[in-house]
Design a protein around this motif. Structure first.
Motif, mmCIF file in Angstrom:
data_model
loop_
_atom_site.group_PDB
_atom_site.id
_atom_site.type_symbol
_atom_site.label_atom_id
_atom_site.label_comp_id
_atom_site.label_asym_id
_atom_site.label_seq_id
_atom_site.Cartn_x
_atom_site.Cartn_y
_atom_site.Cartn_z
ATOM 1 N N GLY A 86 -43.936 -81.904 -20.151
ATOM 2 C CA GLY A 86 -44.227 -80.759 -19.318
ATOM 3 C C GLY A 86 -45.715 -80.516 -19.219
ATOM 4 N N GLU A 87 -46.056 -79.542 -18.432
ATOM 5 C CA GLU A 87 -47.458 -79.192 -18.201
ATOM 6 C C GLU A 87 -47.976 -78.282 -19.307
ATOM 7 O OE1 GLU A 87 -49.385 -80.276 -15.665
ATOM 8 O OE2 GLU A 87 -47.725 -81.491 -14.912
ATOM 9 N N GLU A 90 -53.784 -74.972 -24.176
ATOM 10 C CA GLU A 90 -52.849 -75.708 -25.018
ATOM 11 C C GLU A 90 -53.226 -77.187 -25.056
ATOM 12 O OE1 GLU A 90 -48.216 -74.867 -25.302
ATOM 13 O OE2 GLU A 90 -48.666 -76.108 -23.561
ATOM 14 N N ASP A 91 -53.246 -77.788 -26.247
ATOM 15 C CA ASP A 91 -53.504 -79.226 -26.329
ATOM 16 C C ASP A 91 -52.194 -79.989 -26.100
ATOM 17 O OD1 ASP A 91 -52.063 -79.498 -28.811
ATOM 18 O OD2 ASP A 91 -53.839 -78.828 -29.875
ATOM 19 N N THR A 92 -52.284 -81.315 -25.936
ATOM 20 C CA THR A 92 -51.103 -82.098 -25.574
ATOM 21 C C THR A 92 -50.047 -82.114 -26.678
ATOM 22 O OG1 THR A 92 -52.129 -84.187 -26.284
ATOM 23 C CG2 THR A 92 -52.374 -83.557 -23.949
ATOM 24 N N LEU A 110 -50.299 -89.726 -31.835
ATOM 25 C CA LEU A 110 -50.536 -89.911 -30.400
ATOM 26 C C LEU A 110 -50.220 -91.357 -30.047
ATOM 27 C CD1 LEU A 110 -51.625 -88.924 -27.670
ATOM 28 C CD2 LEU A 110 -53.908 -89.599 -28.469
ATOM 29 N N LEU A 111 -49.280 -91.554 -29.148
ATOM 30 C CA LEU A 111 -48.913 -92.903 -28.714
ATOM 31 C C LEU A 111 -49.822 -93.359 -27.577
ATOM 32 C CD1 LEU A 111 -46.940 -95.215 -29.234
ATOM 33 C CD2 LEU A 111 -45.399 -94.177 -27.574
ATOM 34 N N GLY A 112 -50.167 -92.426 -26.678
ATOM 35 C CA GLY A 112 -51.069 -92.781 -25.589
ATOM 36 C C GLY A 112 -50.750 -92.048 -24.302
ATOM 37 N N VAL A 155 -48.643 -88.973 -18.291
ATOM 38 C CA VAL A 155 -47.878 -88.349 -19.366
ATOM 39 C C VAL A 155 -48.486 -88.788 -20.700
ATOM 40 C CG1 VAL A 155 -45.608 -88.186 -20.460
ATOM 41 C CG2 VAL A 155 -45.779 -88.308 -17.975
ATOM 42 N N THR A 156 -48.871 -87.824 -21.507
ATOM 43 C CA THR A 156 -49.384 -88.098 -22.851
ATOM 44 C C THR A 156 -48.207 -88.020 -23.809
ATOM 45 O OG1 THR A 156 -51.516 -87.135 -22.269
ATOM 46 C CG2 THR A 156 -51.034 -87.368 -24.619
ATOM 47 N N VAL A 157 -47.994 -89.098 -24.564
ATOM 48 C CA VAL A 157 -46.819 -89.204 -25.419
ATOM 49 C C VAL A 157 -47.228 -89.147 -26.892
ATOM 50 C CG1 VAL A 157 -44.837 -90.649 -26.046
ATOM 51 C CG2 VAL A 157 -45.636 -90.580 -23.668
ATOM 52 N N HIS A 158 -46.523 -88.299 -27.634
ATOM 53 C CA HIS A 158 -46.673 -88.204 -29.082
ATOM 54 C C HIS A 158 -45.363 -88.657 -29.714
ATOM 55 C CE1 HIS A 158 -50.417 -85.833 -28.973
ATOM 56 N NE2 HIS A 158 -49.928 -85.398 -27.828
ATOM 57 N N THR A 159 -45.449 -89.278 -30.869
ATOM 58 C CA THR A 159 -44.253 -89.712 -31.592
ATOM 59 C C THR A 159 -44.216 -89.048 -32.964
ATOM 60 O OG1 THR A 159 -45.323 -91.623 -32.602
ATOM 61 C CG2 THR A 159 -44.282 -91.947 -30.441
#
Length: 128
Positions: free
Chosen positions: A18-19, A24-26, A49-51, A61-65
Motif C-alpha cells: 500500500g501507499e 511513514e517509512d516503507t 529489506l528485500l528491495g 513496490v518496496t518489499v520487506h521480509t
C-alpha cells in the motif's frame, strides 16, 4: 486481490502492499498494510529489506521480509474498499481488499502473483 474485477483472473495474487501515509517509512507501511489486509498483526521477528520492484503499471513496490516459521493465520479478515460498479454508474459497493490469502511455496507462488512481483519472489529465493 479482492473484488469482482480480480475474481476469475489468473495471476491476481499479490503481497500485502500500500501507499505510505505522510511521514511513514516503507517498513512501517508494510507492517500496517499486513495488518489491514490479513487482519492480524505481523509476527515478531527481524524484518529485512528485500528491495524495490517495478510493476507493469510503473508503480515501484518496496518489499520487506520477515522469517517466522511458526506463524500461521487461521482466518483472513481484510479491510474493505469502495468500488464503483459498474464504472461510471455512481453505484458503490464495499468489497474486501483481499478475499483470500495463504502461505505458498515460492515455486507455486510464481504462477499466482501478478507478473511484476515474480522478481521479488526470485530475490527472496536467492536469499534463502
Amino acid at each position: 486481490m479482492g473484488g469482482p474485477f480480480w475474481r476469475r483472473r489468473p495471476r491476481a495474487w499479490t503481497i500485502p502492499k500500500g501507499e505510505p501515509v505522510a511521514g511513514e517509512d516503507t517498513l512501517t507501511t508494510a507492517l500496517r498494510e499486513f495488518t489491514e489486509e490479513i487482519g492480524t498483526a505481523p509476527p515478531d521477528g527481524v524484518p529485512h529489506l528485500l528491495g524495490d520492484f517495478r510493476q507493469a503499471s510503473g508503480k515501484v513496490v518496496t518489499v520487506h521480509t520477515l522469517h517466522a516459521p511458526d506463524f500461521s493465520v487461521d482466518v483472513v479478515r481484510s479491510n474493505t474498499v469502495a468500488l464503483e460498479l459498474p464504472r461510471g454508474s455512481g453505484r458503490f459497493v464495499e468489497v474486501p481488499e483481499v478475499d483470500d490469502a495463504r502461505w505458498t511455496p515460492v515455486d507455486s507462488a510464481r504462477g499466482l502473483v501478478v507478473a511484476g512481483q515474480v522478481a521479488a519472489l526470485d530475490a527472496l529465493a536467492a536469499r534463502t
